[in-house]
Design a protein around this motif. Structure first.
Motif, mmCIF file in Angstrom:
data_model
loop_
_atom_site.group_PDB
_atom_site.id
_atom_site.type_symbol
_atom_site.label_atom_id
_atom_site.label_comp_id
_atom_site.label_asym_id
_atom_site.label_seq_id
_atom_site.Cartn_x
_atom_site.Cartn_y
_atom_site.Cartn_z
ATOM 1 N N THR A 106 0.833 -1.203 0.000
ATOM 2 C CA THR A 106 0.000 0.000 0.000
ATOM 3 C C THR A 106 0.869 1.254 0.000
ATOM 4 O OG1 THR A 106 -1.719 -1.193 1.233
ATOM 5 C CG2 THR A 106 -1.832 1.214 1.254
ATOM 6 N N ALA A 107 1.946 1.234 0.784
ATOM 7 C CA ALA A 107 2.864 2.372 0.832
ATOM 8 C C ALA A 107 3.539 2.583 -0.518
ATOM 9 C CB ALA A 107 3.914 2.155 1.919
ATOM 10 N N PHE A 108 3.873 1.498 -1.207
ATOM 11 C CA PHE A 108 4.493 1.621 -2.529
ATOM 12 C C PHE A 108 3.537 2.299 -3.516
ATOM 13 C CE2 PHE A 108 7.061 -2.411 -1.415
ATOM 14 C CZ PHE A 108 8.046 -1.647 -0.809
ATOM 15 N N GLY A 125 -5.010 11.340 -8.827
ATOM 16 C CA GLY A 125 -3.747 10.998 -8.179
ATOM 17 C C GLY A 125 -3.748 11.347 -6.711
ATOM 18 N N ARG A 126 -4.308 12.506 -6.392
ATOM 19 C CA ARG A 126 -4.358 12.903 -4.982
ATOM 20 C C ARG A 126 -5.272 11.980 -4.193
ATOM 21 N NH1 ARG A 126 -7.119 17.719 -1.759
ATOM 22 N NH2 ARG A 126 -5.830 17.606 0.116
ATOM 23 N N HIS A 132 -4.563 5.650 0.135
ATOM 24 C CA HIS A 132 -3.547 4.651 0.475
ATOM 25 C C HIS A 132 -2.675 5.076 1.656
ATOM 26 C CE1 HIS A 132 -4.706 2.888 -3.356
ATOM 27 N NE2 HIS A 132 -4.048 1.810 -2.995
ATOM 28 N N ALA A 133 -2.327 6.348 1.733
ATOM 29 C CA ALA A 133 -1.453 6.796 2.821
ATOM 30 C C ALA A 133 -2.257 7.144 4.074
ATOM 31 C CB ALA A 133 -0.616 7.984 2.365
ATOM 32 N N ASN A 134 -3.088 8.160 3.986
ATOM 33 C CA ASN A 134 -3.785 8.649 5.178
ATOM 34 C C ASN A 134 -4.790 7.647 5.728
ATOM 35 O OD1 ASN A 134 -2.635 10.957 3.752
ATOM 36 N ND2 ASN A 134 -3.723 12.224 5.239
ATOM 37 N N LEU A 135 -5.653 7.126 4.871
ATOM 38 C CA LEU A 135 -6.738 6.272 5.355
ATOM 39 C C LEU A 135 -6.280 4.858 5.672
ATOM 40 C CD1 LEU A 135 -9.735 6.008 6.010
ATOM 41 C CD2 LEU A 135 -10.138 5.421 3.598
ATOM 42 N N GLU A 141 0.288 11.748 3.690
ATOM 43 C CA GLU A 141 0.955 11.759 2.390
ATOM 44 C C GLU A 141 1.565 13.122 2.082
ATOM 45 O OE1 GLU A 141 -0.505 13.367 -0.616
ATOM 46 O OE2 GLU A 141 -1.850 14.361 0.788
ATOM 47 N N ALA A 142 1.012 14.195 2.628
ATOM 48 C CA ALA A 142 1.584 15.520 2.392
ATOM 49 C C ALA A 142 2.955 15.630 3.059
ATOM 50 C CB ALA A 142 0.644 16.599 2.921
#
Length: 369
Positions: A106-108, A125-126, A132-135, A141-142
């Motif tokens: 998921t991180a990839f 994309g956002r 994937h990152a925040n949730l 992700e920022a």
């Protein structure tokens, strides 16, 4: 903001292409080709860029990513289903390993979204990056994109790359000489402590993400915070519904330790122990700056999968918006181009890459022993 790398790249003094998610055509990378110290350096990258574009290797593979994302989500769902079916037993702890592995997958995906590898649509994309990152991971992700764009712009530059700044670990003997107290002991032993310290990285990523919220614009901060809190709520609900409090805490600790270890093992071989530009020396061009500071890791499909394609680190740094499946296709072209210029092209096996990184960390701490 998965496209943050594109935005920030345009404002870097060393050339837009050094961080690279510049959208179609890798235009910023072409600009960086002229950022060297002389005419020959300025032209070194341009022929390679033309060849890579001519082969269509900068064209996105949205379908490939869509299939990969779907498979990963199914795998995550299967692990969670397994946890629910096993219920309140220590055997459930065994599922912390596959959950950590698929979290790394998921991180990839989040990493690739940040480089605009997946789609040219900024909003899509956002959304991919936020989900994937925040949730899913509880990682802002920022924060990651802000840190990562600076790394890509000036890899291994002691004054500009946050990945080689002073932190729990240090990367030069000059940094080591300034350490005192416990930090001095840590630096003295950092090579042997490196992998154990990675066990804390999964939790550290969450903490850094929350700390970064205050630096985000209000609208972005609210959305990012809501998703981060939602992640924590969903994760806690799953664990405390399936497991007793004691088992839930143990599962969370083991899971995050394995997640941090996996991510660290994917990122550690990339630059540690490679060239570090002299801040007071000549200014390197894009090709030199990205190739000399990066290391590739040899291997087959399993290595590609385990390292998320980051084993083609040289190609990734030269062409950050290149889709992951194209990196291995670009490798022969990049290697041949470097050979024609007499430029070193570092490539080694996975175990040797760790050995080289640890050797560098050991040498940095040598004066303190």
């Amino acid at each position: 903001m998965p496209q943050a790398i594109a935005t920030a790249a345009g404002g870097t003094r060393d050339g837009a292409g050094s961080s690279g998610a510049v959208g179609d055509g890798e235009a910023g990378a072409a600009g960086a080709a002229g950022a060297g110290t002389g005419p020959s350096q300025g032209s070194d990258f341009a022929p390679l860029l033309r060849d890579v574009k001519g082969q269509g290797l900068l064209e996105r593979r949205t379908g490939w990513y869509a299939a990969g994302i779907a498979v990963n989500l199914i795998a995550l769902g299967a692990v969670i289903t397994g946890m629910v079916l096993l219920g309140d037993t220590w055997w459930t702890l065994l599922l912390a390993l596959p959950l950590a592995v698929f979290w790394s997958r998921t991180a990839f995906v989040g990493h690739d979204a940040g480089h605009a590898q997946i789609t040219g649509d900024r909003r899509v994309g956002r959304a991919v990056g936020l989900v994937h990152a925040n949730l899913l991971l509880g990682m802002n992700e920022a924060w990651w994109n802000d840190k990562h764009v600076r790394h890509h712009a000036n890899p291994n530059h002691i004054d500009k790359d946050p990945d080689v700044g002073v932190g729990a670990l240090v990367w030069t003997q000059k940094q080591a000489a300034q350490r005192e107290g416990f930090a001095r002991w840590l630096t003295r032993n950092q090579a042997r402590l490196f992998f154990p310290m990675l066990l804390l990285e999964g939790i550290a990523l969450k903490i850094s993400g929350f700390q970064y919220l205050r630096r985000q614009p209000t609208g972005e901060r609210v959305l990012a915070a809501l998703l981060l809190v939602a992640h924590l709520g969903l994760y806690a609900t799953l664990l405390f519904t399936v497991l007793s409090p004691g088992k839930a805490v143990v599962f969370a600790l083991v899971h995050h330790a394995l997640f941090g270890l996996h991510l660290g093992m994917a990122f550690a071989p990339n630059h540690k122990g490679m060239e570090m530009p002299d801040p007071d020396g000549e200014r390197w061009g894009h090709l030199q700056r990205q190739v000399l500071t990066s290391r590739n890791v040899r291997g087959g499909i399993l290595t590609d999968w385990f390292l998320g394609g980051l084993n083609y680190q040289i190609e990734h740094h030269l062409f950050p918006s290149m889709p992951r499946p194209h990196l291995r296709l670009a490798q022969p072209m990049v290697r041949a181009h470097c050979k024609s210029l007499g430029m070193p092209y570092a490539e080694t096996g996975l175990i040797e890459s760790y050995r080289q990184a640890l050797r560098h960390m050991h040498e940095v701490g040598e004066p303190l022993r």
